[in-house]
Design a protein around this motif. Structure first.
Motif, PDB file in Angstrom:
ATOM      1  N   LEU A  83      -2.913 -24.150 -38.394  1.00 31.72           N
ATOM      2  CA  LEU A  83      -1.869 -23.126 -38.381  1.00 31.72           C
ATOM      3  C   LEU A  83      -2.358 -22.110 -39.591  1.00 31.72           C
ATOM      4  CD1 LEU A  83       1.311 -25.403 -38.158  1.00 31.72           C
ATOM      5  CD2 LEU A  83      -0.159 -24.706 -36.283  1.00 31.72           C
ATOM      6  N   ILE A  84      -2.250 -20.654 -39.034  1.00 32.41           N
ATOM      7  CA  ILE A  84      -2.833 -19.444 -40.119  1.00 32.41           C
ATOM      8  C   ILE A  84      -1.311 -18.858 -40.403  1.00 32.41           C
ATOM      9  CG2 ILE A  84      -4.159 -17.809 -40.497  1.00 32.41           C
ATOM     10  CD1 ILE A  84      -5.514 -20.240 -40.544  1.00 32.41           C
ATOM     11  N   THR A  85      -1.112 -18.703 -41.737  1.00 37.96           N
ATOM     12  CA  THR A  85       0.130 -18.103 -42.104  1.00 37.96           C
ATOM     13  C   THR A  85      -0.070 -16.726 -42.113  1.00 37.96           C
ATOM     14  OG1 THR A  85      -0.635 -18.189 -44.254  1.00 37.96           O
ATOM     15  CG2 THR A  85       1.270 -20.091 -43.581  1.00 37.96           C
ATOM     16  N   HIS A  86      -1.286 -16.185 -42.682  1.00 38.26           N
ATOM     17  CA  HIS A  86      -1.769 -14.751 -42.610  1.00 38.26           C
ATOM     18  C   HIS A  86      -3.228 -14.732 -43.009  1.00 38.26           C
ATOM     19  CE1 HIS A  86      -0.882 -15.639 -46.709  1.00 38.26           C
ATOM     20  NE2 HIS A  86      -1.435 -14.479 -47.151  1.00 38.26           N
ATOM     21  N   GLU A  87      -3.573 -13.419 -42.722  1.00 38.40           N
ATOM     22  CA  GLU A  87      -5.042 -13.078 -42.755  1.00 38.40           C
ATOM     23  C   GLU A  87      -5.777 -12.859 -44.187  1.00 38.40           C
ATOM     24  OE1 GLU A  87      -3.205  -8.994 -42.925  1.00 38.40           O
ATOM     25  OE2 GLU A  87      -2.838 -11.316 -42.112  1.00 38.40           O
ATOM     26  N   ALA A 131      -0.293 -12.741 -32.900  1.00 38.86           N
ATOM     27  CA  ALA A 131      -1.321 -12.069 -32.470  1.00 38.86           C
ATOM     28  C   ALA A 131      -2.004 -10.767 -33.484  1.00 38.86           C
ATOM     29  CB  ALA A 131      -0.771 -11.238 -31.317  1.00 38.86           C
ATOM     30  N   GLU A 132      -1.258 -10.497 -34.269  1.00 39.90           N
ATOM     31  CA  GLU A 132      -1.781  -9.487 -35.339  1.00 39.90           C
ATOM     32  C   GLU A 132      -2.620 -10.210 -36.308  1.00 39.90           C
ATOM     33  OE1 GLU A 132       2.330  -7.942 -33.847  1.00 39.90           O
ATOM     34  OE2 GLU A 132       1.159  -9.684 -34.306  1.00 39.90           O
ATOM     35  N   THR A 133      -2.111 -11.272 -36.987  1.00 36.67           N
ATOM     36  CA  THR A 133      -3.091 -12.260 -37.768  1.00 36.67           C
ATOM     37  C   THR A 133      -4.482 -12.430 -36.997  1.00 36.67           C
ATOM     38  OG1 THR A 133      -1.098 -13.034 -38.815  1.00 36.67           O
ATOM     39  CG2 THR A 133      -3.102 -14.445 -39.159  1.00 36.67           C
ATOM     40  N   LEU A 134      -4.252 -13.006 -35.825  1.00 31.73           N
ATOM     41  CA  LEU A 134      -5.432 -13.477 -35.303  1.00 31.73           C
ATOM     42  C   LEU A 134      -6.523 -12.267 -34.900  1.00 31.73           C
ATOM     43  CD1 LEU A 134      -3.929 -16.086 -32.784  1.00 31.73           C
ATOM     44  CD2 LEU A 134      -4.919 -16.560 -34.990  1.00 31.73           C
ATOM     45  N   GLU A 135      -6.015 -11.031 -34.663  1.00 34.26           N
ATOM     46  CA  GLU A 135      -6.752 -10.019 -34.503  1.00 34.26           C
ATOM     47  C   GLU A 135      -7.843  -9.860 -35.938  1.00 34.26           C
ATOM     48  OE1 GLU A 135      -6.845  -5.377 -33.219  1.00 34.26           O
ATOM     49  OE2 GLU A 135      -5.058  -6.391 -33.263  1.00 34.26           O
ATOM     50  N   LYS A 136      -6.683  -9.790 -36.885  1.00 41.28           N
ATOM     51  CA  LYS A 136      -7.690  -9.545 -38.343  1.00 41.28           C
ATOM     52  C   LYS A 136      -8.495 -10.719 -38.435  1.00 41.28           C
ATOM     53  CE  LYS A 136      -5.488  -6.075 -40.249  1.00 41.28           C
ATOM     54  NZ  LYS A 136      -6.146  -5.054 -40.879  1.00 41.28           N
ATOM     55  N   VAL A 137      -8.417 -12.135 -37.975  1.00 45.17           N
ATOM     56  CA  VAL A 137      -9.130 -13.361 -37.982  1.00 45.17           C
ATOM     57  C   VAL A 137     -10.387 -12.898 -37.356  1.00 45.17           C
ATOM     58  CG1 VAL A 137      -9.533 -15.534 -37.659  1.00 45.17           C
ATOM     59  CG2 VAL A 137      -7.410 -14.646 -38.866  1.00 45.17           C
ATOM     60  N   THR A 196      -5.075 -18.850 -30.562  1.00 47.91           N
ATOM     61  CA  THR A 196      -3.939 -18.828 -29.703  1.00 47.91           C
ATOM     62  C   THR A 196      -3.038 -18.213 -30.420  1.00 47.91           C
ATOM     63  OG1 THR A 196      -5.032 -21.165 -29.224  1.00 47.91           O
ATOM     64  CG2 THR A 196      -2.749 -20.818 -28.857  1.00 47.91           C
ATOM     65  N   PRO A 197      -2.388 -17.156 -29.823  1.00 44.97           N
ATOM     66  CA  PRO A 197      -1.264 -16.255 -30.614  1.00 44.97           C
ATOM     67  C   PRO A 197       0.131 -17.230 -30.379  1.00 44.97           C
ATOM     68  CG  PRO A 197      -2.085 -15.362 -28.447  1.00 44.97           C
ATOM     69  CD  PRO A 197      -3.049 -16.506 -28.757  1.00 44.97           C
ATOM     70  N   PRO A 211       2.730 -11.821 -41.039  1.00 49.60           N
ATOM     71  CA  PRO A 211       2.775 -13.147 -41.791  1.00 49.60           C
ATOM     72  C   PRO A 211       3.918 -14.019 -41.313  1.00 49.60           C
ATOM     73  CG  PRO A 211       3.556 -11.634 -43.231  1.00 49.60           C
ATOM     74  CD  PRO A 211       3.264 -10.905 -41.941  1.00 49.60           C
ATOM     75  N   VAL A 212       3.971 -15.405 -41.201  1.00 46.56           N
ATOM     76  CA  VAL A 212       4.688 -16.436 -40.851  1.00 46.56           C
ATOM     77  C   VAL A 212       4.674 -17.552 -42.069  1.00 46.56           C
ATOM     78  CG1 VAL A 212       4.984 -15.718 -38.533  1.00 46.56           C
ATOM     79  CG2 VAL A 212       3.373 -17.393 -39.343  1.00 46.56           C
ATOM     80  N   ALA A 213       5.520 -18.392 -42.008  1.00 44.26           N
ATOM     81  CA  ALA A 213       5.463 -19.720 -42.564  1.00 44.26           C
ATOM     82  C   ALA A 213       5.967 -20.477 -41.573  1.00 44.26           C
ATOM     83  CB  ALA A 213       6.805 -19.901 -43.756  1.00 44.26           C
ATOM     84  N   TYR A 214       5.736 -21.939 -41.553  1.00 48.95           N
ATOM     85  CA  TYR A 214       5.767 -22.936 -40.535  1.00 48.95           C
ATOM     86  C   TYR A 214       6.669 -24.048 -41.118  1.00 48.95           C
ATOM     87  CZ  TYR A 214       1.708 -20.712 -38.177  1.00 48.95           C
ATOM     88  OH  TYR A 214       1.129 -19.702 -37.850  1.00 48.95           O
TER      89      TYR A 214
END
Length: 265
Positions: free
Chosen positions: A53-57, A80-86, A101-102, A128-131
């Motif tokens: 789980l990625i919180t941000h990039e 989706a925005e974070t994964l685009e940066k990744v 996986t968005p 960004p998100v927390a979990y």
């Protein structure tokens, strides 16, 4: 259910959360070698991890992601925005983008027997998100990289059994320290990081009888130290408007370069 901080600090973050059957990581901002050593200490390997789980990039949250993805083909979750940066982060090298996986803030999803709820945080990243992660009636959360908190954050963190919460900086150390002015403004701003004082104030809204463990994390190397974060947070709880004292709870500081204790809930 258990949670372990493999590393938490301004130089790299990786948190393990798992049940007997499902093992996941929140962020992979340290080297693959350090992640593997951390997993080995709790009897696991990268092959056991079912999702990251990625919180941000930012690099202190994704540094080891490319190697993990290439070696174990682990699904990677983020907005989706974070994964685009990744996907376009050259430092991660080549890996299968099909693993990305968005997910959407406030929309729960399932990883094995773990229910994951991402929730929005304010930080200078794209989305960004927390979990919060739940197994049955037990739940833990990892909440860092928050410039501030509000009622939404308080609501998302209610009723937890364990929490890793950002306690990034001491305001006076930051203000009088060597950072350039623009960086000080960024950290202190609404899309920056949570101070020791604000971590303690937030905890006043979250404390309840069944909260077993509080880990303070994501400490700044330059603008904080473990004893100061610990004592400041305890003081804020003790002077805060809540029915509890800091001695009612197990509070410790997650190490930058060392594993935390295993937290069982």
């Amino acid at each position: 259910m258990r949670m372990v901080s493999i590393a938490s600090g301004s130089s790299g973050n990786c948190i393990y959360i798992g049940s007997d059957n499902t093992h996941i990581l929140v962020d992979a901002g340290i080297s693959n070698k350090r992640i593997q050593l951390g997993l080995n200490e709790i009897g696991l390997t990268g092959k056991d991890v079912k999702g990251i789980l990625i919180t941000h990039e930012h690099s202190d949250h994704i540094k080891g992601l490319g190697v993990l993805a290439r070696k174990y083909e682990i699904p990677i979750y983020g907005t989706a925005e974070t994964l685009e940066k990744v996907a376009f982060a050259g430092s991660l090298g080549v890996f299968d983008r099909e693993l990305l996986t968005p997910i959407c803030p406030d929309k729960e999803f399932q990883l094995g027997d773990l229910t994951v709820k991402p929730f929005k945080i304010d930080h200078d990243a794209v989305n960004p998100v927390a979990y919060r992660v739940q197994e049955g009636d037990k739940s833990v959360a990892v909440a860092t990289d928050m410039g501030h908190y509000n009622q939404y954050i308080i609501d998302c963190l209610q009723g937890l059994d364990a929490l890793l919460l950002e306690s990034n900086h001491d305001v006076r150390m930051l203000e009088t320290g060597p950072y350039p002015y623009y960086l000080k403004r960024r950290i202190l701003g609404d899309r920056g990081h949570l101070s020791n004082e604000n971590a303690g104030r937030l905890l006043n809204h979250l404390l309840h009888d069944k909260l077993k463990k509080i880990l303070l994390g994501h400490l700044s190397r330059e603008n904080n130290y473990a004893e100061l974060a610990y004592e400041t947070v305890k003081m804020e709880i003790d002077v805060g408007d809540c029915p509890y004292g800091s001695s009612d709870f197990s509070i410790s500081v997650a190490g930058r370069d060392s594993m935390s204790e295993i937290i069982y809930v």
